[in-house]
Design a protein around this motif. Structure first.
Motif, PDB file in Angstrom:
ATOM      1  N   LEU A   5       0.819  -1.204   0.000  1.00 49.56           N
ATOM      2  CA  LEU A   5       0.000   0.000   0.000  1.00 49.56           C
ATOM      3  C   LEU A   5       0.862   1.266   0.000  1.00 49.56           C
ATOM      4  CD1 LEU A   5      -2.754  -1.064   2.555  1.00 49.56           C
ATOM      5  CD2 LEU A   5      -3.031  -0.790   0.084  1.00 49.56           C
ATOM      6  N   ALA A   6       2.045   1.171   0.589  1.00 47.08           N
ATOM      7  CA  ALA A   6       2.929   2.341   0.673  1.00 47.08           C
ATOM      8  C   ALA A   6       3.618   2.632  -0.654  1.00 47.08           C
ATOM      9  CB  ALA A   6       3.968   2.129   1.766  1.00 47.08           C
ATOM     10  N   ILE A   7       4.041   1.559  -1.356  1.00 49.06           N
ATOM     11  CA  ILE A   7       4.845   1.736  -2.578  1.00 49.06           C
ATOM     12  C   ILE A   7       4.049   2.502  -3.641  1.00 49.06           C
ATOM     13  CG2 ILE A   7       5.998   0.545  -4.481  1.00 49.06           C
ATOM     14  CD1 ILE A   7       6.603  -1.727  -2.478  1.00 49.06           C
ATOM     15  N   GLY A   8       4.634   3.592  -4.112  1.00 52.74           N
ATOM     16  CA  GLY A   8       4.027   4.397  -5.158  1.00 52.74           C
ATOM     17  C   GLY A   8       2.907   5.303  -4.699  1.00 52.74           C
ATOM     18  N   SER A   9       2.732   5.455  -3.380  1.00 53.13           N
ATOM     19  CA  SER A   9       1.639   6.282  -2.864  1.00 53.13           C
ATOM     20  C   SER A   9       2.160   7.289  -1.848  1.00 53.13           C
ATOM     21  CB  SER A   9       0.578   5.399  -2.204  1.00 53.13           C
ATOM     22  OG  SER A   9       0.982   4.998  -0.901  1.00 53.13           O
ATOM     23  N   ASP A  10       1.235   8.147  -1.359  1.00 55.40           N
ATOM     24  CA  ASP A  10       1.595   9.113  -0.320  1.00 55.40           C
ATOM     25  C   ASP A  10       1.194   8.618   1.064  1.00 55.40           C
ATOM     26  OD1 ASP A  10      -1.150   9.263  -0.506  1.00 55.40           O
ATOM     27  OD2 ASP A  10      -1.235  11.460  -0.396  1.00 55.40           O
ATOM     28  N   LEU A  11       0.830   7.342   1.177  1.00 52.28           N
ATOM     29  CA  LEU A  11       0.354   6.798   2.453  1.00 52.28           C
ATOM     30  C   LEU A  11       1.501   6.536   3.420  1.00 52.28           C
ATOM     31  CD1 LEU A  11      -2.258   4.170   1.167  1.00 52.28           C
ATOM     32  CD2 LEU A  11      -2.744   6.415   2.176  1.00 52.28           C
ATOM     33  N   ILE A  12       1.229   6.785   4.694  1.00 46.72           N
ATOM     34  CA  ILE A  12       2.106   6.353   5.777  1.00 46.72           C
ATOM     35  C   ILE A  12       1.467   5.103   6.382  1.00 46.72           C
ATOM     36  CG2 ILE A  12       3.077   6.904   8.032  1.00 46.72           C
ATOM     37  CD1 ILE A  12       2.989   9.851   7.273  1.00 46.72           C
ATOM     38  N   VAL A  13       2.222   4.016   6.459  1.00 49.47           N
ATOM     39  CA  VAL A  13       1.660   2.794   7.045  1.00 49.47           C
ATOM     40  C   VAL A  13       2.296   2.541   8.402  1.00 49.47           C
ATOM     41  CG1 VAL A  13       1.164   1.810   4.775  1.00 49.47           C
ATOM     42  CG2 VAL A  13       3.295   1.220   5.917  1.00 49.47           C
ATOM     43  N   THR A  14       1.474   2.086   9.326  1.00 51.45           N
ATOM     44  CA  THR A  14       1.945   1.800  10.682  1.00 51.45           C
ATOM     45  C   THR A  14       2.081   0.305  10.856  1.00 51.45           C
ATOM     46  OG1 THR A  14       0.755   3.737  11.499  1.00 51.45           O
ATOM     47  CG2 THR A  14       1.495   2.131  13.136  1.00 51.45           C
ATOM     48  N   THR A  15       3.279  -0.129  11.232  1.00 51.12           N
ATOM     49  CA  THR A  15       3.508  -1.550  11.450  1.00 51.12           C
ATOM     50  C   THR A  15       4.614  -1.714  12.490  1.00 51.12           C
ATOM     51  OG1 THR A  15       3.945  -3.672  10.345  1.00 51.12           O
ATOM     52  CG2 THR A  15       5.204  -1.765   9.578  1.00 51.12           C
ATOM     53  N   SER A  16       4.936  -2.961  12.827  1.00 45.43           N
ATOM     54  CA  SER A  16       5.989  -3.241  13.797  1.00 45.43           C
ATOM     55  C   SER A  16       7.330  -2.727  13.294  1.00 45.43           C
ATOM     56  CB  SER A  16       6.079  -4.754  14.027  1.00 45.43           C
ATOM     57  OG  SER A  16       7.287  -5.107  14.670  1.00 45.43           O
ATOM     58  N   ASN A  17       8.125  -2.133  14.190  1.00 44.76           N
ATOM     59  CA  ASN A  17       9.435  -1.638  13.772  1.00 44.76           C
ATOM     60  C   ASN A  17      10.333  -2.756  13.245  1.00 44.76           C
ATOM     61  OD1 ASN A  17       9.690  -2.716  16.351  1.00 44.76           O
ATOM     62  ND2 ASN A  17      10.775  -0.978  17.211  1.00 44.76           N
ATOM     63  N   TRP A  18      10.188  -3.960  13.800  1.00 40.08           N
ATOM     64  CA  TRP A  18      10.930  -5.111  13.278  1.00 40.08           C
ATOM     65  C   TRP A  18      10.542  -5.372  11.834  1.00 40.08           C
ATOM     66  CZ3 TRP A  18      14.976  -7.474  15.296  1.00 40.08           C
ATOM     67  CH2 TRP A  18      15.177  -7.444  16.675  1.00 40.08           C
ATOM     68  N   PHE A  19       9.238  -5.463  11.599  1.00 41.52           N
ATOM     69  CA  PHE A  19       8.730  -5.784  10.267  1.00 41.52           C
ATOM     70  C   PHE A  19       9.077  -4.672   9.282  1.00 41.52           C
ATOM     71  CE2 PHE A  19       5.041  -6.008   7.227  1.00 41.52           C
ATOM     72  CZ  PHE A  19       5.412  -7.202   6.629  1.00 41.52           C
ATOM     73  N   ALA A  20       8.955  -3.421   9.728  1.00 43.98           N
ATOM     74  CA  ALA A  20       9.242  -2.284   8.855  1.00 43.98           C
ATOM     75  C   ALA A  20      10.692  -2.318   8.382  1.00 43.98           C
ATOM     76  CB  ALA A  20       8.940  -0.981   9.583  1.00 43.98           C
ATOM     77  N   GLN A  21      11.628  -2.553   9.300  1.00 44.19           N
ATOM     78  CA  GLN A  21      13.032  -2.582   8.920  1.00 44.19           C
ATOM     79  C   GLN A  21      13.361  -3.789   8.044  1.00 44.19           C
ATOM     80  OE1 GLN A  21      15.747  -1.692  12.245  1.00 44.19           O
ATOM     81  NE2 GLN A  21      14.036  -0.646  13.239  1.00 44.19           N
ATOM     82  N   TYR A  22      12.686  -4.891   8.292  1.00 46.73           N
ATOM     83  CA  TYR A  22      12.869  -6.087   7.457  1.00 46.73           C
ATOM     84  C   TYR A  22      12.401  -5.804   6.030  1.00 46.73           C
ATOM     85  CZ  TYR A  22      12.240 -10.919   5.845  1.00 46.73           C
ATOM     86  OH  TYR A  22      12.294 -12.092   5.132  1.00 46.73           O
ATOM     87  N   GLN A  23      11.239  -5.142   5.889  1.00 49.13           N
ATOM     88  CA  GLN A  23      10.722  -4.814   4.561  1.00 49.13           C
ATOM     89  C   GLN A  23      11.613  -3.793   3.854  1.00 49.13           C
ATOM     90  OE1 GLN A  23       7.771  -6.286   3.121  1.00 49.13           O
ATOM     91  NE2 GLN A  23       8.272  -7.645   4.817  1.00 49.13           N
TER      92      GLN A  23
END
Length: 321
Positions: free
Chosen positions: A247-265
């Motif tokens: 959902l974030a890629i190519g958009s202006d959205l900010i997505v909220t997720t686990s910091n572990w998962f975010a850094q992994y992605q």
């Protein structure tokens, strides 16, 4: 006042239970979970007439119809109450009669069932499976879908070990903390807010995507209406953490997720974490298992491997939210 002889009543009840055949439990489990009498009979490899006899015995024992078969199956209130209890009891019986104190992960051939929130399965479990396979090639690791809510229900469904967020920890179960995590903001690498400290006002003015509110609160803990997570302008909600980077890629959205998962992605996708001036709370992710299985070698081995895997991946970079 008339006194009742409770010892006599308890003795009669024990004698009544001793007359029951343990195979009736398997019949009861099949009847409570099968769509028809024929399907229930097939589930335990007996004939339909034989299953009809067992159903009659069970109805006599409980003094209740338990299950009614027609155009569709209907469970009585007692039948519904027994459904999860019987499954749990059969698993405990199986655990009892197959229990061995000898366990060598290198040579053992067993199945162990594990569940974790999707975000943890993607980020953590996927990274430790190679190590588990290396030290225990004969152990089958079975991952089952995680259900937010009651941790005990996960065990009723046949789970051996559950990894749960702090908000779901059950004090009546054994537990060991694996690591802590907290919410962070993930965006497309070309998002206009990337590359500088983002103020609370800018964060709240942006458009957001997140998992459903109940999932988010169980992952990160409860927050009130004044919290920044409650004040976001969430325009997309999903039931899958794995959808958030897409959902974030190519958009202006900010997505909220686990910091572990975010850094992994962010390590392999065109996404990055925002640097926010908002403080971020953390909560534990905890492995839980049944107290009666505390001394089982395979459970102790799995918990040790999970802890070793958690220690090996270190700590996430501190990110504010």
């Amino acid at each position: 006042m008339r006194e009742f002889d409770t010892s006599s009543t308890e003795s009669d009840e024990r004698a009544r239970l001793r007359r029951l055949n343990i195979n009736l439990l398997y019949a009861l489990d099949a009847l409570l979970h099968s769509p028809s009498l024929t399907a229930a009979a097939n589930a335990i490899a007996i004939s339909q007439p034989a299953m009809s006899v067992k159903l009659r015995q069970l109805r006599d024992h409980f003094g209740d119809e338990l299950v009614l078969f027609g155009e569709r199956r209907h469970l009585t209130a007692l039948g519904e109450a027994l459904q999860s209890r019987v499954g749990r009891l059969l698993r405990e019986i199986n655990d009892t009669f197959t229990l061995t104190l000898h366990f060598d992960p290198a040579t053992a051939h067993q199945t162990v069932t594990l569940t974790a929130p999707e975000v943890i399965e993607l980020m953590f479990i996927s990274r430790i499976v190679p190590q588990l396979r290396a030290v225990a090639p004969g152990i089958e690791l079975k991952m089952v879908p995680f259900v937010h809510g009651s941790t005990r229900r996960l065990f009723d469904a046949g789970v051996d070990v559950a990894i749960v967020p702090g908000a779901m920890v059950d004090d009546g179960l054994r537990a060991t903390t694996l690591f802590a995590h907290g919410p962070s903001a993930l965006v497309w690498e070309k998002h206009p807010l990337v590359g500088r400290l983002v103020s609370e006002a800018e964060y709240l003015a942006a458009r957001h995507a997140a998992v459903h509110g109940d999932m988010e609160k169980q992952m990160f803990g409860e927050y009130d209406s004044n919290h920044q997570l409650a004040r976001r302008n969430v325009v997309v909600r999903t039931g899958l953490h794995s959808m958030l980077p897409a959902l974030a890629i190519g958009s202006d959205l900010i997505v909220t997720t686990s910091n572990w998962f975010a850094q992994y992605q962010a390590s392999y996708l065109p996404v990055t974490l925002l640097d926010l001036e908002i403080p971020s709370p953390t909560t534990a992710l905890v492995a839980q298992w049944q107290p009666y299985r505390d001394r089982e070698p395979i459970i102790r081995w799995l918990i040790a491997e999970l802890k070793r895997g958690a220690d090996a991946i270190g700590q996430p970079i501190p990110i504010s939210l």
